[in-house]
Motif scaffolding. Structure first.
Motif, PDB file in Angstrom:
ATOM      1  N   UNK A 196    -106.342 -10.968 -92.600  1.00  0.00           N
ATOM      2  CA  UNK A 196    -104.985 -11.519 -92.544  1.00  0.00           C
ATOM      3  C   UNK A 196    -104.323 -11.480 -93.920  1.00  0.00           C
ATOM      4  N   UNK A 197    -105.096 -11.777 -94.948  1.00  0.00           N
ATOM      5  CA  UNK A 197    -104.552 -11.729 -96.311  1.00  0.00           C
ATOM      6  C   UNK A 197    -104.171 -10.306 -96.713  1.00  0.00           C
ATOM      7  N   UNK A 198    -104.853  -9.326 -96.146  1.00  0.00           N
ATOM      8  CA  UNK A 198    -104.494  -7.933 -96.422  1.00  0.00           C
ATOM      9  C   UNK A 198    -103.220  -7.518 -95.689  1.00  0.00           C
ATOM     10  N   UNK A 257    -106.001 -20.949 -87.643  1.00  0.00           N
ATOM     11  CA  UNK A 257    -105.970 -20.016 -88.778  1.00  0.00           C
ATOM     12  C   UNK A 257    -104.799 -19.050 -88.646  1.00  0.00           C
ATOM     13  N   UNK A 258    -104.656 -18.404 -87.498  1.00  0.00           N
ATOM     14  CA  UNK A 258    -103.574 -17.411 -87.351  1.00  0.00           C
ATOM     15  C   UNK A 258    -102.200 -18.078 -87.410  1.00  0.00           C
ATOM     16  N   UNK A 259    -102.091 -19.305 -86.925  1.00  0.00           N
ATOM     17  CA  UNK A 259    -100.809 -20.008 -86.979  1.00  0.00           C
ATOM     18  C   UNK A 259    -100.444 -20.456 -88.399  1.00  0.00           C
ATOM     19  N   UNK A 265     -99.816 -14.806 -86.660  1.00  0.00           N
ATOM     20  CA  UNK A 265    -100.429 -13.563 -86.193  1.00  0.00           C
ATOM     21  C   UNK A 265    -100.969 -13.770 -84.777  1.00  0.00           C
ATOM     22  N   UNK A 266    -101.231 -12.688 -84.078  1.00  0.00           N
ATOM     23  CA  UNK A 266    -101.620 -12.803 -82.674  1.00  0.00           C
ATOM     24  C   UNK A 266    -103.082 -12.428 -82.467  1.00  0.00           C
ATOM     25  N   UNK A 267    -103.614 -12.838 -81.299  1.00  0.00           N
ATOM     26  CA  UNK A 267    -104.971 -12.488 -80.898  1.00  0.00           C
ATOM     27  C   UNK A 267    -104.969 -12.154 -79.413  1.00  0.00           C
ATOM     28  N   UNK A 268    -105.704 -11.108 -79.057  1.00  0.00           N
ATOM     29  CA  UNK A 268    -105.842 -10.708 -77.654  1.00  0.00           C
ATOM     30  C   UNK A 268    -107.324 -10.602 -77.330  1.00  0.00           C
ATOM     31  N   UNK A 269    -107.703 -11.153 -76.183  1.00  0.00           N
ATOM     32  CA  UNK A 269    -109.108 -11.208 -75.789  1.00  0.00           C
ATOM     33  C   UNK A 269    -109.489 -10.034 -74.909  1.00  0.00           C
TER      34      UNK A 269
END
Length: 562
Positions: A196-198, A257-259, A265-269
């Motif tokens: 995420x930092x990248x 963390x993503x929020x 940022x998003x996450x997909x399962x």
């Protein structure tokens, strides 16, 4: 403003999946790499996608296409360097594309430093507790600790020299991590922050439903309850290692963390669970999306598609989100070929279950693949496109046995070819040693005539898959923002629906899709030629000159109030 620039871009986006080894090769070693992707990203942007999803490019011995990760913070030298990845991110931003990367938290590589340390450590050690080591059963512990089966064939346990066994849901080179261990939990939270930092825009979570296991002794046998095929729901309830309630604790922590990033940022399962359980992964404090494999597996039948669409929309709406729609990916037979084989054919890595090769009808597969694309892209939600489906690529059925790389091939005693047929490197040009894939050869052999499917061959051809996809993705943007879905009156064997609402004054403001899944032409009620936007095949006319929708054909129209 480009759609991908919106905060909630992911709700109705098109995400293009890049299978790392097979998209483009810049250095000529036959293996796809980050620089090759960067050089070809304009194709994804020109197609009209909003984001690109990259399969693993981390350091790996590539026992399973990179899903056996030896270092989660380093790029495998065959794929490039961290600087190459930074350059890819920058190029994607220039083109208006988001970038999603794979995260593989269920297991790692046997060459990961943690597992090397575990093998060198005694039973009961802290190093072994990061994994799932157990004593065997039977005389001298010579039998596995439980009857759990690998998704790639054979037992989900392998024995080490000191007599203990370790668990691996997949290949023996992919030991499962112990998510009850605080070190594992903390390490993956740090890995997320690293990427995420990248600057990545999100993660696709591999085997999202498998992280937590019931490890209370004695381990429970499943008696065949874990024999479902890849990405299919496990049978029964309270399975010892699939879809356990405890896994949601992980994603609640990850969502925080993503929020914490701006924008979030998003996450997909990737979760092969039941239709009733899948929406649980997309609760507001967990993941944003989950792959919809029910749509992918749906038979060519109007009633079946309608049931899947209704169930998917309702399940997602219960948690304020939208479904994903998927036709192909790197783990399944390409849908052009699935739709081409005889009805009811049971495919296991392209081979039928009785070992015979299916006899595909490619014309039927072509028509249905084009119609399915328009159906899928018209639905509210996010469409994930697998590289090459925009070219209409079929499954490569005749790969030489000596060329097969999928671990399924060996673990099933060479009875199931596995997934290599959908992973053959892309053709970019009509000719050349690898049809433009790279300056050298390709890690899997491309069939003769592969260049006829290439981007070069299809560009500018109005009847090609590529130009149909480009047109569809362009038109689709006109109807974003209104997620309303309405079924319309339809004939037997037909699906008809509207996405969006129509303005009260009758102006066209919604997308209408009709698809004929029957074996006969269906009258098409289109009073105005200007309403026709796109068809997957030419329409026909009866003797009275009324338009008809041929079998295995879809049409897009601008919808008005009648």
């Amino acid at each position: 403003m480009p759609h991908a620039a919106h905060r909630d871009w992911w709700r109705e986006s098109v995400v293009y999946q890049v299978y790392m080894p097979s998209f483009a090769d810049a250095d000529g070693d036959g293996m796809g790499d980050l620089r090759g992707i960067t050089d070809r990203l304009a194709h994804v942007a020109d197609l009209g996608a909003d984001a690109v999803w990259l399969t693993p490019f981390y350091r790996s011995p590539l026992a399973d296409g990179g899903y056996d990760v030896a270092d989660y913070r380093q790029v495998d030298p065959r794929h490039g360097t961290l600087d190459d990845f930074r350059a890819l991110l920058a190029r994607a931003r220039e083109l208006g594309l988001r970038t999603i990367v794979d995260i593989v938290p269920n297991h790692c590589s046997e060459q990961h430093p943690w597992f090397v340390e575990a093998l060198a450590s005694p039973p009961g050690s802290a190093a072994r507790d990061r994994f799932i080591f157990r004593d065997g059963t039977g005389p001298d512990g010579a039998e596995p600790p439980a009857d759990w089966q690998s998704k790639f064939g054979g037992p989900a346990w392998s024995r080490v020299p000191d007599g203990q066994w370790y668990m691996h849901i997949f290949a023996a080179e992919q030991p499962d991590l112990n998510w009850e261990n605080p070190e594992v939990v903390a390490e993956f939270e740090a890995i997320l922050r690293f990427w995420l930092d990248l600057g990545v825009d999100g993660f696709r979570i591999d085997v999202a439903h498998g992280l937590r296991k019931d490890l209370d002794p004695p381990l429970r046998n499943t008696y065949g309850g874990d024999s479902a095929s890849l990405n299919s729901p496990p049978s029964g309830e309270n399975h010892p290692f699939w879809d356990r309630d405890e896994v949601h604790e992980v994603y609640r922590r990850w969502r925080k963390i993503t929020d914490s990033y701006a924008p979030p940022r998003i996450m997909v399962a990737e979760a092969g669970v039941s239709a009733g359980r899948l929406p649980l992964y997309t609760r507001p404090d967990e993941l944003h999306q989950a792959f919809n494999f029910f749509h992918l597996r749906c038979p060519w039948d109007a009633g079946s598609f309608r049931e899947v669409i209704d169930t998917s929309l309702a399940g997602a709406a219960a948690h304020g989100t939208l479904p994903t729609w998927v036709l192909s990916n790197h783990d399944v037979v390409r849908h052009r070929t699935r739709y081409a084989v005889p009805e009811g054919t049971a495919l296991r890595g392209w081979l039928m279950t009785d070992g015979r090769e299916p006899a595909p009808d490619d014309d039927r597969g072509r028509r249905r693949a084009r119609a399915a694309a328009l159906l899928t892209l018209a639905l509210p939600g996010t469409t994930y496109l697998y590289q090459g489906e925009e070219l209409g690529l079929p499954e490569v059925a005749d790969l030489p046995r000596e060329a097969l790389r999928d671990p399924m091939w060996e673990r099933t005693g060479r009875t199931v070819k596995g997934r290599d047929g959908c992973r053959v490197p892309l053709p970019w040009t009509r000719t050349g040693s690898s049809y433009g894939f790279g300056p050298g050869g390709s890690w899997l052999p491309q069939p003769g005539g592969w260049g006829d499917y290439s981007v070069e061959a299809q560009t500018g051809d109005p009847d090609s898959f590529l130009e149909m996809y480009r047109t569809a993705l362009t038109l689709r943007r006109r109807f974003l923002g209104d997620e309303t879905f309405t079924w319309l009156e339809s004939a037997p064997g037909e699906l008809a629906f509207r996405k969006g609402r129509v303005a009260a004054d009758g102006r066209a403001a919604a997308l209408e899709c009709r698809i004929n899944l029957s074996g006969e032409p269906i009258p098409l009620p289109v009073p105005d030629e200007s309403q026709l936007l796109l068809t997957s095949a030419e329409l026909t006319q009866d003797q009275a000159t009324a338009r008809q929708l041929p079998p295995d054909t879809a049409v897009w129209l601008t919808s008005t109030i009648s």
